[in-house]
Scaffold this motif. Structure first.
Motif, PDB file in Angstrom:
ATOM      1  N   PRO A  75       6.001 -59.180  23.851  1.00  0.00           N
ATOM      2  CA  PRO A  75       7.387 -58.777  23.593  1.00  0.00           C
ATOM      3  C   PRO A  75       7.507 -57.650  22.572  1.00  0.00           C
TER       4      PRO A  75
ATOM      5  N   GLU B   9       9.031 -53.867  23.498  1.00  0.00           N
ATOM      6  CA  GLU B   9      10.214 -53.386  22.798  1.00  0.00           C
ATOM      7  C   GLU B   9       9.956 -52.044  22.126  1.00  0.00           C
TER       8      GLU B   9
ATOM      9  N   TYR C 126      11.336 -52.111  33.762  1.00  0.00           N
ATOM     10  CA  TYR C 126      11.767 -53.281  33.006  1.00  0.00           C
ATOM     11  C   TYR C 126      12.806 -54.084  33.779  1.00  0.00           C
ATOM     12  N   LYS C 127      13.715 -53.402  34.418  1.00  0.00           N
ATOM     13  CA  LYS C 127      14.762 -54.100  35.174  1.00  0.00           C
ATOM     14  C   LYS C 127      14.165 -54.883  36.333  1.00  0.00           C
TER      15      LYS C 127
ATOM     16  N   LYS D 175      11.083 -56.074  36.538  1.00  0.00           N
ATOM     17  CA  LYS D 175      10.207 -57.149  36.078  1.00  0.00           C
ATOM     18  C   LYS D 175      10.959 -58.268  35.359  1.00  0.00           C
ATOM     19  N   PHE D 176      12.006 -57.891  34.608  1.00  0.00           N
ATOM     20  CA  PHE D 176      12.651 -58.874  33.743  1.00  0.00           C
ATOM     21  C   PHE D 176      14.119 -59.138  34.077  1.00  0.00           C
TER      22      PHE D 176
ATOM     23  N   GLU E  13      18.231 -57.665  35.361  1.00  0.00           N
ATOM     24  CA  GLU E  13      19.262 -56.776  34.839  1.00  0.00           C
ATOM     25  C   GLU E  13      19.851 -57.250  33.514  1.00  0.00           C
ATOM     26  N   LYS E  14      19.649 -58.517  33.168  1.00  0.00           N
ATOM     27  CA  LYS E  14      20.187 -59.046  31.914  1.00  0.00           C
ATOM     28  C   LYS E  14      19.166 -59.047  30.783  1.00  0.00           C
ATOM     29  N   SER E  15      18.015 -58.442  31.019  1.00  0.00           N
ATOM     30  CA  SER E  15      16.970 -58.416  29.994  1.00  0.00           C
ATOM     31  C   SER E  15      17.449 -57.676  28.747  1.00  0.00           C
TER      32      SER E  15
ATOM     33  N   LEU F   2      15.717 -56.075  26.803  1.00  0.00           N
ATOM     34  CA  LEU F   2      14.996 -54.812  26.660  1.00  0.00           C
ATOM     35  C   LEU F   2      15.824 -53.624  27.148  1.00  0.00           C
TER      36      LEU F   2
END
Length: 264
Positions: free
Chosen positions: A226, A230, A246-247, A249-250, A252-254, A256
């Motif tokens: 993490p 970041e 990032y979107k 993999k993690f 839309e609410k991530s 990051l």
């Protein structure tokens, strides 16, 4: 399976040799050069040739924009800090047209941040033509600074002093390639970390990184992945490719995604 992974990684990793080109024009702290091989974020320096036998590095240079159709690139200048010697006088030269711009001169040397020794050994052996600076050296530097949590400024100072051009950070599913001096993202590759063990702040054989009494970086890093995800986002807020990675993999609410400063 591991052999195939390593072969694929070796074939597609970023390879950049030194690029030398004249400075075409200068406007304030920006200038223009011409090359088809540049990526945004690549760093280097400006050289002033006084005569056939005398020259000096007069500024840092970083690529901020590329225009593929014309092979033109915009660079920004800053004070050269690769070598410091306070006992000697400093020149006050500013870059001008026809000065030589050298980009990626130290991209043959790299520092790899990995979560464990198996991953470090696999990745470092799979990338050709890189002279590796062992993470033990970086861990020793961090201990001297009292930073068990490495800061971006630590990477900059260590890599500038050691002429290390590329920084590789391996996460669970991605190998990030960054310019080690400015933390600009140059490339991402899908690759898996080997094993579940994750050592903080990264794999090294240094048993303990000393902590300073106070200040940024003085606290122990609690979680490997993490933190680096970041820091990469914070230092590449306009990178659309990274945002989409990032979107995907993690989600839309991530959290990051809040580090990016553009709208879809």
């Amino acid at each position: 399976m591991r052999i195939w992974f390593l072969l694929l990684l070796a074939l597609v990793t970023l390879e950049a040799s030194s690029i030398s080109t004249p400075l075409l024009d200068v406007q304030g702290d920006h200038g223009t050069i011409e090359s088809a091989e540049l990526k945004v974020g690549m760093s280097g320096f400006v050289v002033r040739h006084f005569d056939t036998t005398h020259s000096a590095i007069i500024a840092n240079a970083r690529v901020t924009q590329t225009t593929p159709p014309s092979n033109r690139a915009l660079i920004i200048f800053s004070e050269y800090d690769g070598i410091r010697q306070n006992s000697l006088p400093n020149g006050k030269w500013s870059p001008k047209a026809q000065d030589e711009v050298i980009i990626a001169s130290d991209y043959g040397r790299g520092l790899l941040i990995a979560p464990n020794d198996d991953t470090y050994n696999a990745v470092s052996k799979s990338i050709p033509n890189i002279e590796w600076t062992h993470p033990d050296l970086y861990a020793t530097y961090l201990s001297h600074e009292g930073h068990p949590t490495p800061l971006v400024s630590d990477f900059h100072r260590f890599c500038s002093a050691g002429s290390v051009g590329l920084l590789y950070i391996q996460t669970t599913e991605t190998l990030f390639t960054l310019d080690c001096k400015n933390f600009s993202l140059l490339q991402t590759l899908s690759s898996n970390s080997i094993g579940k063990e994750s050592k903080t702040p990264f794999y090294s054989r240094v048993p303990t990184i000393r902590s300073a009494w106070w200040g940024e970086g003085s606290s122990k890093l609690e979680s490997y992945e993490p933190y680096y995800l970041e820091q990469i986002a914070l230092n590449n807020p306009k990178n659309k490719e990274l945002y989409e990675l990032y979107k995907a993999k993690f989600g839309e609410k991530s959290a990051l995604l809040r580090h990016f400063d553009f709208k879809e």
